[in-house]
Design a protein around this motif. Sequence first.
Motif, PDB file in Angstrom:
ATOM      1  N   SER A 173      33.137 -21.871 -17.901  1.00 38.18           N
ATOM      2  CA  SER A 173      34.411 -22.810 -17.717  1.00 38.18           C
ATOM      3  C   SER A 173      33.758 -23.838 -17.089  1.00 38.18           C
ATOM      4  CB  SER A 173      35.496 -22.074 -17.117  1.00 38.18           C
ATOM      5  OG  SER A 173      35.394 -21.701 -15.922  1.00 38.18           O
ATOM      6  N   ASP A 174      32.884 -23.879 -15.782  1.00 38.83           N
ATOM      7  CA  ASP A 174      32.570 -24.780 -15.043  1.00 38.83           C
ATOM      8  C   ASP A 174      31.047 -24.606 -14.463  1.00 38.83           C
ATOM      9  OD1 ASP A 174      33.067 -22.925 -12.893  1.00 38.83           O
ATOM     10  OD2 ASP A 174      34.982 -23.472 -12.519  1.00 38.83           O
ATOM     11  N   ASN A 175      30.512 -23.646 -14.943  1.00 39.44           N
ATOM     12  CA  ASN A 175      29.039 -23.503 -14.405  1.00 39.44           C
ATOM     13  C   ASN A 175      28.215 -24.369 -14.989  1.00 39.44           C
ATOM     14  OD1 ASN A 175      30.255 -20.572 -14.198  1.00 39.44           O
ATOM     15  ND2 ASN A 175      27.982 -20.144 -13.133  1.00 39.44           N
ATOM     16  N   TYR A 176      27.034 -24.651 -14.464  1.00 36.23           N
ATOM     17  CA  TYR A 176      25.835 -25.371 -14.948  1.00 36.23           C
ATOM     18  C   TYR A 176      24.762 -24.475 -15.047  1.00 36.23           C
ATOM     19  CZ  TYR A 176      28.220 -30.105 -15.080  1.00 36.23           C
ATOM     20  OH  TYR A 176      28.703 -31.073 -15.425  1.00 36.23           O
ATOM     21  N   THR A 223      19.704 -17.224  -8.257  1.00 38.05           N
ATOM     22  CA  THR A 223      20.072 -17.641  -6.823  1.00 38.05           C
ATOM     23  C   THR A 223      20.869 -16.342  -6.220  1.00 38.05           C
ATOM     24  OG1 THR A 223      21.896 -18.530  -7.818  1.00 38.05           O
ATOM     25  CG2 THR A 223      20.108 -20.051  -7.462  1.00 38.05           C
ATOM     26  N   HIS A 224      21.594 -15.858  -7.091  1.00 36.69           N
ATOM     27  CA  HIS A 224      22.354 -14.861  -6.276  1.00 36.69           C
ATOM     28  C   HIS A 224      23.043 -13.755  -7.335  1.00 36.69           C
ATOM     29  CE1 HIS A 224      25.243 -17.654  -7.080  1.00 36.69           C
ATOM     30  NE2 HIS A 224      26.526 -16.977  -6.912  1.00 36.69           N
ATOM     31  N   HIS A 225      23.682 -12.779  -6.895  1.00 41.14           N
ATOM     32  CA  HIS A 225      24.059 -11.496  -7.758  1.00 41.14           C
ATOM     33  C   HIS A 225      25.298 -11.828  -8.573  1.00 41.14           C
ATOM     34  CE1 HIS A 225      27.134  -9.685  -5.511  1.00 41.14           C
ATOM     35  NE2 HIS A 225      26.668 -10.136  -4.304  1.00 41.14           N
ATOM     36  N   HIS A 226      26.161 -12.816  -8.346  1.00 33.27           N
ATOM     37  CA  HIS A 226      27.371 -12.780  -8.973  1.00 33.27           C
ATOM     38  C   HIS A 226      27.302 -12.974 -10.645  1.00 33.27           C
ATOM     39  CE1 HIS A 226      29.508 -14.345  -5.078  1.00 33.27           C
ATOM     40  NE2 HIS A 226      29.493 -12.893  -5.216  1.00 33.27           N
ATOM     41  N   ALA A 268      21.381 -17.318 -15.191  1.00 32.82           N
ATOM     42  CA  ALA A 268      21.811 -17.237 -16.545  1.00 32.82           C
ATOM     43  C   ALA A 268      23.306 -16.739 -16.722  1.00 32.82           C
ATOM     44  CB  ALA A 268      20.953 -15.782 -16.941  1.00 32.82           C
ATOM     45  N   PRO A 269      24.250 -17.789 -16.522  1.00 25.79           N
ATOM     46  CA  PRO A 269      25.580 -17.484 -16.446  1.00 25.79           C
ATOM     47  C   PRO A 269      25.913 -16.838 -18.113  1.00 25.79           C
ATOM     48  CG  PRO A 269      25.160 -19.851 -15.798  1.00 25.79           C
ATOM     49  CD  PRO A 269      23.801 -19.144 -16.298  1.00 25.79           C
ATOM     50  N   ASP A 308      28.639 -14.504 -12.900  1.00 22.33           N
ATOM     51  CA  ASP A 308      28.469 -15.848 -13.468  1.00 22.33           C
ATOM     52  C   ASP A 308      27.230 -16.429 -13.403  1.00 22.33           C
ATOM     53  OD1 ASP A 308      29.087 -16.347 -10.875  1.00 22.33           O
ATOM     54  OD2 ASP A 308      30.152 -18.245 -11.454  1.00 22.33           O
ATOM     55  N   HIS A 309      26.327 -15.859 -12.685  1.00 21.54           N
ATOM     56  CA  HIS A 309      24.921 -16.225 -12.603  1.00 21.54           C
ATOM     57  C   HIS A 309      24.017 -15.451 -13.253  1.00 21.54           C
ATOM     58  CE1 HIS A 309      25.685 -19.808  -9.778  1.00 21.54           C
ATOM     59  NE2 HIS A 309      26.968 -19.223  -9.727  1.00 21.54           N
ATOM     60  N   VAL A 310      24.390 -14.182 -13.493  1.00 24.31           N
ATOM     61  CA  VAL A 310      23.309 -13.245 -14.006  1.00 24.31           C
ATOM     62  C   VAL A 310      23.688 -12.571 -15.529  1.00 24.31           C
ATOM     63  CG1 VAL A 310      22.542 -12.738 -11.508  1.00 24.31           C
ATOM     64  CG2 VAL A 310      24.420 -11.230 -12.654  1.00 24.31           C
ATOM     65  N   ASP A 311      24.859 -12.823 -15.734  1.00 28.14           N
ATOM     66  CA  ASP A 311      25.460 -11.964 -17.004  1.00 28.14           C
ATOM     67  C   ASP A 311      24.562 -12.084 -18.222  1.00 28.14           C
ATOM     68  OD1 ASP A 311      27.528 -10.740 -15.525  1.00 28.14           O
ATOM     69  OD2 ASP A 311      28.881 -11.901 -16.469  1.00 28.14           O
ATOM     70  N   GLY A 312      24.028 -13.273 -18.237  1.00 29.40           N
ATOM     71  CA  GLY A 312      23.107 -13.545 -19.585  1.00 29.40           C
ATOM     72  C   GLY A 312      21.865 -12.848 -19.617  1.00 29.40           C
ATOM     73  N   ILE A 313      21.356 -12.341 -18.484  1.00 25.91           N
ATOM     74  CA  ILE A 313      20.105 -11.899 -18.404  1.00 25.91           C
ATOM     75  C   ILE A 313      19.606 -10.554 -19.342  1.00 25.91           C
ATOM     76  CG2 ILE A 313      18.448 -10.364 -16.689  1.00 25.91           C
ATOM     77  CD1 ILE A 313      19.577 -11.910 -14.340  1.00 25.91           C
TER      78      ILE A 313
END
Length: 256
Positions: free
Chosen positions: A12-15, A55-58, A32-33, A60-65
């Motif tokens: 929704s608002d990640n880059y 960058t960190h474990h949340h 990898a949002p 919305d930053h790792v779900d695409g891995i």
Amino acid sequence: MTAHFHQFPCLSDNYGVLVHDSATGSTAAIDAPEAEAVLRALDETGWTLTDILVTHHHGDHVDGIPALKARFPKLRVVGPAAEATKIGGVDLGVHEGDEVMVGHLGAKVIATPGHTAGHIVYWFEEAGVLFAGDTLFSLGCGRVLETPLETMWDSLLKLSQLPGDAQVYCGHEYTAGNARFALTVEPENAVLRERAAAVEALRADGRPTLPTTMALELAANPFLRCAEPAVQAAAGLPGGDPAAVFAVLRERKNKA
């Protein structure tokens, strides 16, 4: 220079951002949002993914891995060693001061605990580009979730020492909301007022407000300006300790 950068929206608002070394063909995704957005960006650029720099474990930053690892079996995932077990699939855990190579492009790892306890950012010094994750936003900063508030202030101080012309990519498009809050702190700040107007125009046109620059943030971002008398007065702590001023502003922003 062989470094190329391609920013694209996710969720929704990640880059997300792709970092490409044209000399070697190596390409890294910064976080990898969502896999689909990364794959679309790769299709648009014609690049092949070789690395993910987390960058960190949340989520919305790792779900695409996982999906990206399935698509690119040789993919290397780099992330903060302190959060490797929370992220999953990390091939290389890194610490403060380590250097990560994407082809011939080197990125220094800077530890910026605050948003999460193990958060890191990536500073591509030769290219003059910082990937700040959820530590620093344009005209704002990340919520402090896993450390004392003062820890985040120390992390922001680290980043404030980078060159003024450093290009800063952030994890979210939060600038318009951040501008509204920043104006409640420093309504007479001319640089901030100009930036807020520019942000409003960019968003009205559907364009991103990022990257920003460190110089612009130092001039307009209240969370980097906690030693300034006007910001201290707005926090009700004239002449106060900047870390305490930061804590007041961050708590106020949480309730905004």
